[in-house]
Design a protein around this motif. Structure first.
Motif, PDB file in Angstrom:
ATOM      1  N   VAL A   1     -45.090 -42.270   3.211  1.00  0.00           N
ATOM      2  CA  VAL A   1     -45.276 -40.919   2.304  1.00  0.00           C
ATOM      3  C   VAL A   1     -44.372 -41.404   0.991  1.00  0.00           C
ATOM      4  N   THR A   2     -43.710 -42.239   1.003  1.00  0.00           N
ATOM      5  CA  THR A   2     -42.899 -42.687  -0.104  1.00  0.00           C
ATOM      6  C   THR A   2     -43.951 -43.396  -1.198  1.00  0.00           C
ATOM      7  N   CYS A   3     -45.000 -44.112  -0.751  1.00  0.00           N
ATOM      8  CA  CYS A   3     -45.922 -44.841  -1.246  1.00  0.00           C
ATOM      9  C   CYS A   3     -47.092 -43.647  -1.888  1.00  0.00           C
ATOM     10  N   LEU A   4     -47.124 -42.738  -1.146  1.00  0.00           N
ATOM     11  CA  LEU A   4     -47.960 -41.710  -1.618  1.00  0.00           C
ATOM     12  C   LEU A   4     -47.300 -40.893  -2.495  1.00  0.00           C
TER      13      LEU A   4
ATOM     14  N   VAL B   1     -45.246 -41.738  -4.727  1.00  0.00           N
ATOM     15  CA  VAL B   1     -45.185 -42.619  -6.143  1.00  0.00           C
ATOM     16  C   VAL B   1     -46.393 -42.503  -6.470  1.00  0.00           C
ATOM     17  N   THR B   2     -47.585 -42.861  -5.706  1.00  0.00           N
ATOM     18  CA  THR B   2     -49.102 -42.848  -6.238  1.00  0.00           C
ATOM     19  C   THR B   2     -49.504 -41.448  -6.801  1.00  0.00           C
ATOM     20  N   ALA B   3     -48.993 -40.514  -6.470  1.00  0.00           N
ATOM     21  CA  ALA B   3     -49.494 -39.120  -6.768  1.00  0.00           C
ATOM     22  C   ALA B   3     -48.789 -38.868  -8.278  1.00  0.00           C
ATOM     23  N   GLY B   4     -47.524 -39.323  -8.169  1.00  0.00           N
ATOM     24  CA  GLY B   4     -46.677 -39.348  -9.506  1.00  0.00           C
ATOM     25  C   GLY B   4     -47.229 -40.108 -10.528  1.00  0.00           C
ATOM     26  N   LEU B   5     -47.504 -41.297 -10.232  1.00  0.00           N
ATOM     27  CA  LEU B   5     -48.283 -42.153 -11.426  1.00  0.00           C
ATOM     28  C   LEU B   5     -49.475 -41.875 -11.913  1.00  0.00           C
ATOM     29  N   THR B   6     -50.378 -41.233 -10.764  1.00  0.00           N
ATOM     30  CA  THR B   6     -51.693 -40.767 -11.230  1.00  0.00           C
ATOM     31  C   THR B   6     -51.575 -39.461 -12.002  1.00  0.00           C
ATOM     32  N   PHE B   7     -50.772 -38.716 -11.520  1.00  0.00           N
ATOM     33  CA  PHE B   7     -50.462 -37.296 -12.510  1.00  0.00           C
ATOM     34  C   PHE B   7     -50.046 -37.775 -13.858  1.00  0.00           C
ATOM     35  N   PHE B   8     -49.027 -38.567 -13.904  1.00  0.00           N
ATOM     36  CA  PHE B   8     -48.356 -38.922 -15.072  1.00  0.00           C
ATOM     37  C   PHE B   8     -49.312 -39.737 -16.007  1.00  0.00           C
ATOM     38  N   CYS B   9     -49.968 -40.603 -15.440  1.00  0.00           N
ATOM     39  CA  CYS B   9     -51.086 -41.603 -16.543  1.00  0.00           C
ATOM     40  C   CYS B   9     -52.225 -40.684 -16.710  1.00  0.00           C
ATOM     41  N   LEU B  10     -52.808 -40.009 -15.790  1.00  0.00           N
ATOM     42  CA  LEU B  10     -54.138 -39.419 -15.893  1.00  0.00           C
ATOM     43  C   LEU B  10     -54.186 -37.912 -16.407  1.00  0.00           C
ATOM     44  N   GLY B  11     -52.879 -37.308 -15.919  1.00  0.00           N
ATOM     45  CA  GLY B  11     -52.596 -35.716 -16.383  1.00  0.00           C
ATOM     46  C   GLY B  11     -53.128 -34.966 -15.205  1.00  0.00           C
ATOM     47  N   HIS B  12     -53.876 -35.447 -14.111  1.00  0.00           N
ATOM     48  CA  HIS B  12     -54.147 -34.795 -12.760  1.00  0.00           C
ATOM     49  C   HIS B  12     -54.169 -35.782 -11.559  1.00  0.00           C
TER      50      HIS B  12
ATOM     51  N   ASP C   1     -55.840 -37.868  -8.566  1.00  0.00           N
ATOM     52  CA  ASP C   1     -57.489 -38.105  -8.632  1.00  0.00           C
ATOM     53  C   ASP C   1     -57.201 -39.197  -7.422  1.00  0.00           C
ATOM     54  N   GLY C   2     -58.203 -39.174  -6.498  1.00  0.00           N
ATOM     55  CA  GLY C   2     -58.248 -40.162  -5.404  1.00  0.00           C
ATOM     56  C   GLY C   2     -57.188 -39.988  -4.026  1.00  0.00           C
ATOM     57  N   LEU C   3     -56.581 -38.990  -4.171  1.00  0.00           N
ATOM     58  CA  LEU C   3     -55.580 -38.806  -3.031  1.00  0.00           C
ATOM     59  C   LEU C   3     -56.193 -37.525  -2.143  1.00  0.00           C
ATOM     60  N   GLY C   4     -57.133 -37.794  -1.275  1.00  0.00           N
ATOM     61  CA  GLY C   4     -57.754 -36.871  -0.540  1.00  0.00           C
ATOM     62  C   GLY C   4     -57.015 -36.469   0.835  1.00  0.00           C
ATOM     63  N   VAL C   5     -57.615 -35.543   1.642  1.00  0.00           N
ATOM     64  CA  VAL C   5     -56.905 -35.116   2.694  1.00  0.00           C
ATOM     65  C   VAL C   5     -56.846 -36.241   3.855  1.00  0.00           C
ATOM     66  N   GLY C   6     -57.685 -37.046   3.808  1.00  0.00           N
ATOM     67  CA  GLY C   6     -57.737 -38.420   4.786  1.00  0.00           C
ATOM     68  C   GLY C   6     -56.662 -39.238   4.334  1.00  0.00           C
ATOM     69  N   THR C   7     -56.367 -39.364   3.247  1.00  0.00           N
ATOM     70  CA  THR C   7     -55.229 -40.239   2.763  1.00  0.00           C
ATOM     71  C   THR C   7     -53.669 -39.614   3.061  1.00  0.00           C
ATOM     72  N   ILE C   8     -53.636 -38.381   2.674  1.00  0.00           N
ATOM     73  CA  ILE C   8     -52.490 -37.254   3.310  1.00  0.00           C
ATOM     74  C   ILE C   8     -52.146 -37.610   4.602  1.00  0.00           C
TER      75      ILE C   8
END
Length: 120
Positions: A60-63, A65-76, A78-85
């Motif tokens: 969950v921590t890795c998820l 961080v990934t969500a935060g970096l993706t949102f910060f770098c891309l502005g939205h 991306d790549g985090l689907g229901v299966g990943t969560i």
């Protein structure tokens, strides 16, 4: 990848079970594995906290961080689907269940344990 939802769910379930089996087996071999599975295993040994709890917290921590970096770098996001969560929230428990099942049926002896027995 299949386009239909039922086939995608089937692919997810098959891969989820296979990954849980693989991680459970690699944890029992006692040898270094990929860092994302090695860290929770070692932290669980050091702290005596159950592996499923450590693994879920780590995933969950890795998820996050990934969500935060993706949102910060891309502005939205991306790549985090229901299966990943779903996998991040449940993979530790799945590995724990399969690991317990393996422990009841098999005895795992690592190379290091084998040398300890021979030296004694």
């Amino acid at each position: 990848m299949p386009a239909s939802l039922p086939m995608r769910v089937l692919y997810f379930l098959i891969s989820y079970v296979l990954i849980c089996i693989g991680i459970a087996l690699s944890n029992r071999c006692g040898l270094p594995i990929i860092p994302t599975d090695l860290f929770p295993r070692e932290l669980s040994d050091i702290t005596s906290v159950g592996y499923p709890k450590i693994k879920i917290g780590f995933d969950v921590t890795c998820l996050a961080v990934t969500a935060g970096l993706t949102f910060f770098c891309l502005g939205h996001l991306d790549g985090l689907g229901v299966g990943t969560i779903a996998a991040a929230l449940t993979m530790g428990k799945g590995v724990g269940i399969i690991g317990d099942w393996l422990d009841k049926r098999f005895r795992f002896i690592t190379v290091f344990d084998k040398h300890k027995v021979q030296a004694a």
